[in-house]
Design a protein around this motif. Structure first.
Motif, PDB file in Angstrom:
ATOM      1  N   HIS A 116       0.841  -1.187   0.000  1.00 17.32           N
ATOM      2  CA  HIS A 116       0.000   0.000   0.000  1.00 17.32           C
ATOM      3  C   HIS A 116       0.877   1.239   0.000  1.00 17.32           C
ATOM      4  N   GLY A 117       0.579   2.160  -0.890  1.00 18.62           N
ATOM      5  CA  GLY A 117       1.348   3.382  -0.972  1.00 18.62           C
ATOM      6  C   GLY A 117       2.715   3.143  -1.573  1.00 18.62           C
TER       7      GLY A 117
ATOM      8  N   SER B 118       4.196   8.377   6.160  1.00 18.27           N
ATOM      9  CA  SER B 118       3.704   7.755   4.931  1.00 18.27           C
ATOM     10  C   SER B 118       2.279   7.237   5.109  1.00 18.27           C
ATOM     11  N   ARG B 119       1.979   6.671   6.246  1.00 20.72           N
ATOM     12  CA  ARG B 119       0.637   6.151   6.496  1.00 20.72           C
ATOM     13  C   ARG B 119      -0.360   7.306   6.633  1.00 20.72           C
ATOM     14  N   CYS B 120       0.083   8.380   7.260  1.00 22.89           N
ATOM     15  CA  CYS B 120      -0.815   9.529   7.398  1.00 22.89           C
ATOM     16  C   CYS B 120      -1.176  10.115   6.034  1.00 22.89           C
ATOM     17  N   LEU B 121      -0.177  10.218   5.140  1.00 27.57           N
ATOM     18  CA  LEU B 121      -0.447  10.731   3.798  1.00 27.57           C
ATOM     19  C   LEU B 121      -1.358   9.800   3.030  1.00 27.57           C
ATOM     20  N   SER B 122      -1.158   8.510   3.195  1.00 30.03           N
ATOM     21  CA  SER B 122      -2.011   7.551   2.481  1.00 30.03           C
ATOM     22  C   SER B 122      -3.446   7.633   2.957  1.00 30.03           C
ATOM     23  N   GLN B 123      -3.629   7.833   4.239  1.00 29.99           N
ATOM     24  CA  GLN B 123      -4.983   7.928   4.768  1.00 29.99           C
ATOM     25  C   GLN B 123      -5.684   9.202   4.274  1.00 29.99           C
ATOM     26  N   LYS B 124      -4.941  10.321   4.187  1.00 28.38           N
ATOM     27  CA  LYS B 124      -5.551  11.562   3.680  1.00 28.38           C
ATOM     28  C   LYS B 124      -5.944  11.431   2.224  1.00 28.38           C
ATOM     29  N   GLU B 125      -5.088  10.767   1.435  1.00 28.19           N
ATOM     30  CA  GLU B 125      -5.396  10.614   0.013  1.00 28.19           C
ATOM     31  C   GLU B 125      -6.563   9.668  -0.242  1.00 28.19           C
ATOM     32  N   SER B 126      -6.760   8.741   0.681  1.00 32.72           N
ATOM     33  CA  SER B 126      -7.849   7.772   0.502  1.00 32.72           C
ATOM     34  C   SER B 126      -9.211   8.316   0.947  1.00 32.72           C
ATOM     35  N   ARG B 127      -9.195   9.447   1.649  1.00 34.14           N
ATOM     36  CA  ARG B 127     -10.463   9.995   2.093  1.00 34.14           C
ATOM     37  C   ARG B 127     -11.189  10.657   0.919  1.00 34.14           C
TER      38      ARG B 127
END
Length: 360
Positions: free
Chosen positions: A218-219, A350-359
Motif C-alpha cells: 500500500h502506498g 507515509s501512512r498519514c499521507l495515504s490515509q488523507k489521500e484515501s479519504r
C-alpha cells in the motif's frame, strides 16, 4: 663357550653357518682363521682369543658341534620372527591401508563422536547452531532452513511451556529431539543465551537481489539499505525494528558486512528466520537504477557512516536532533536505535499521507 653379546653371537653363528655350507677339502690340515668382523676384533680381545682356533672343519669332524650350531640358528630365527612385524596383506593401490569392516565397526564403537560424524550426511557438516526459544521455533515454522536436530537442556528446563512448544513443533516435523547437558549447550553456543534450546540446521544466506522486482504494498514501498553493518547485535536489532514497523525490503552490502549468523537471529528475536534479507555487490549501481520508487532509507556503518559514493546519490540527508546539551564524548545514537527512530518517523508520515489521500 658362546658369546655373551647378542650382536656378537648373531654375527658369529651366521658366519659359521656360511662356512658350513662350503665344501671342505680333506687335503692337509685346515688353516686357522678368525671369523669375527673387524669391529668385533677391535671391540673384545677376549672374544678374539676365544675364537682364534675355531674353523669350519671342526663342525664337519664333529656332528654334535654342527647340530648345536643348527639348533642355535633355529632358536635365533624363532626369536627374531616373534619380534618382527608381519607385512600387511591389506594394502591397496598406492600403499593405501584398507581397514576391514569389522575393524571399522570396532573403532566407531570406541569413538562415538567419530561414529556420529561418519554416519552424518555430508550436508550436515556445514550446519550451524541456532539458539534461543524464538529463533529455534521460527526456524522450524518458517521452513527456510533444513533442520537436522533439536537439542534441549536436560532437567526442569525441558518442562517449561515455551520449550515444550519448540519440542512439539520439532516432533511434528519429524526432527530428532535430544537431551544434553547445559555444559554442552554452552559450548555449542560459545556462551550465548540459549535458554536451554539449540537447533542444528543449515545456514541462512542473503537472497540474491533482483532490481527488476519491487515489493508491492500500500502506498510507496520503503526499502532499508544497510552499508557495512558489522556488529551482529546491531544487525539483529535493525531487522527486528524493520519487520515490526513494516519495512517492505531490507538490502545489505555483501562486502564488509555481518553475515546472517545465529547471533543475528538471536538478537532479532528470531525475525531473521521470517524476514527475507537481500544482498547486493554494488549498492551504488543499485541505487542509480532507482529514481522515485521505492523510497529508500540508507544507513551507514557503526564507525564511519555512509561512504562518499552513497552520499553522492542521496537526495536528502536526515539527522536526529538531540533533546539536550550533550556531554563531551556523547555525540550520536547507536545505529540500530537511530534506524528504529527514522523508520518509525518515515512510516508514520507515509501512512498519514495515504490515509488523507484515501479519504473522499
Amino acid at each position: 663357550m658362546w658369546l655373551s653379546s647378542y650382536t656378537h653371537q648373531h654375527k658369529f653363528v651366521l658366519d659359521w653357518c656360511r662356512k658350513l655350507s662350503r665344501p671342505v677339502s680333506s687335503l692337509g690340515p685346515p688353516a686357522e682363521t678368525s671369523h669375527l668382523s673387524p669391529e668385533d676384533r677391535n671391540r673384545d680381545p677376549a672374544v678374539r682369543r676365544r675364537h682364534r682356533g675355531s674353523n669350519p672343519s671342526t663342525a664337519s669332524r664333529h656332528p654334535a658341534v654342527a647340530e648345536r650350531i643348527t639348533d642355535h640358528k633355529r632358536s635365533f630365527k624363532d626369536k627374531s620372527s616373534k619380534n618382527d612385524i608381519p607385512p600387511s596383506q591389506n594394502h591397496g593401490r598406492g600403499g593405501v591401508f584398507k581397514v576391514s569392516s569389522e575393524l571399522r565397526k570396532l573403532s566407531l564403537e570406541d569413538f562415538p563422536a567419530d561414529k556420529e560424524r561418519q554416519l552424518r550426511p555430508k550436508q550436515e557438516d556445514t550446519a550451524e547452531i541456532v539458539f534461543g526459544i524464538a529463533p529455534c521455533l521460527l526456524a522450524l515454522t518458517q521452513g527456510r532452513r533444513k533442520v537436522y536436530q533439536l537439542l534441549v537442556k536436560d532437567g526442569d528446563t525441558s518442562l517449561r511451556a515455551s520449550v515444550l512448544s519448540v519440542c512439539e513443533e520439532a516432533h511434528r516435523r519429524g526432527v530428532q529431539v535430544s537431551r544434553v547437558s547445559k555444559k554442552d549447550l554452552d559450548k555449542m553456543t560459545s556462551g550465548g543465551v540459549h535458554q536451554g534450546v539449540c537447533l542444528r540446521a543449515s545456514p541462512l544466506n542473503f537472497l540474491t537481489f533482483d532490481s527488476e522486482s519491487d515489493t508491492s504494498g500500500h502506498g510507496v514501498p520503503l526499502w532499508l539499505v544497510l552499508e557495512r553493518i558489522q556488529d551482529p547485535m546491531n544487525l539483529g536489532a535493525i531487522l527486528r525494528s524493520a519487520y515490526f514497523l513494516g519495512v517492505d525490503r531490507v538490502i545489505s552490502s555483501l562486502r564488509h558486512s555481518c553475515p546472517l549468523s545465529p547471533v543475528v537471529s538471536k538478537a532479532s528475536s528470531g525475525v531473521m528466520e521470517a524476514m527475507r534479507v537481500y544482498g547486493c555487490d554494488s549498492l551504488e549501481d543499485m541505487l542509480r537504477t532507482k529514481v522515485t520508487r521505492p523510497t529508500m532509507l540508507l544507513v551507514g556503518s557503526e564507525g564511519e557512516g555512509l561512504s562518499g559514493k552513497l552520499l553522492s546519490v542521496c537526495q536528502t540527508l536526515l539527522t536526529i536532533p538531540a533533546g539536550r546539551d550533550l556531554a563531551p564524548g556523547i555525540e550520536s545514537l547507536n545505529v540500530s536505535v537511530a534506524t528504529g527512530i527514522m523508520l518509525h518517523s518515515l512510516l508514520t508520515k507515509s501512512r498519514c499521507l495515504s490515509q488523507k489521500e484515501s479519504r473522499p
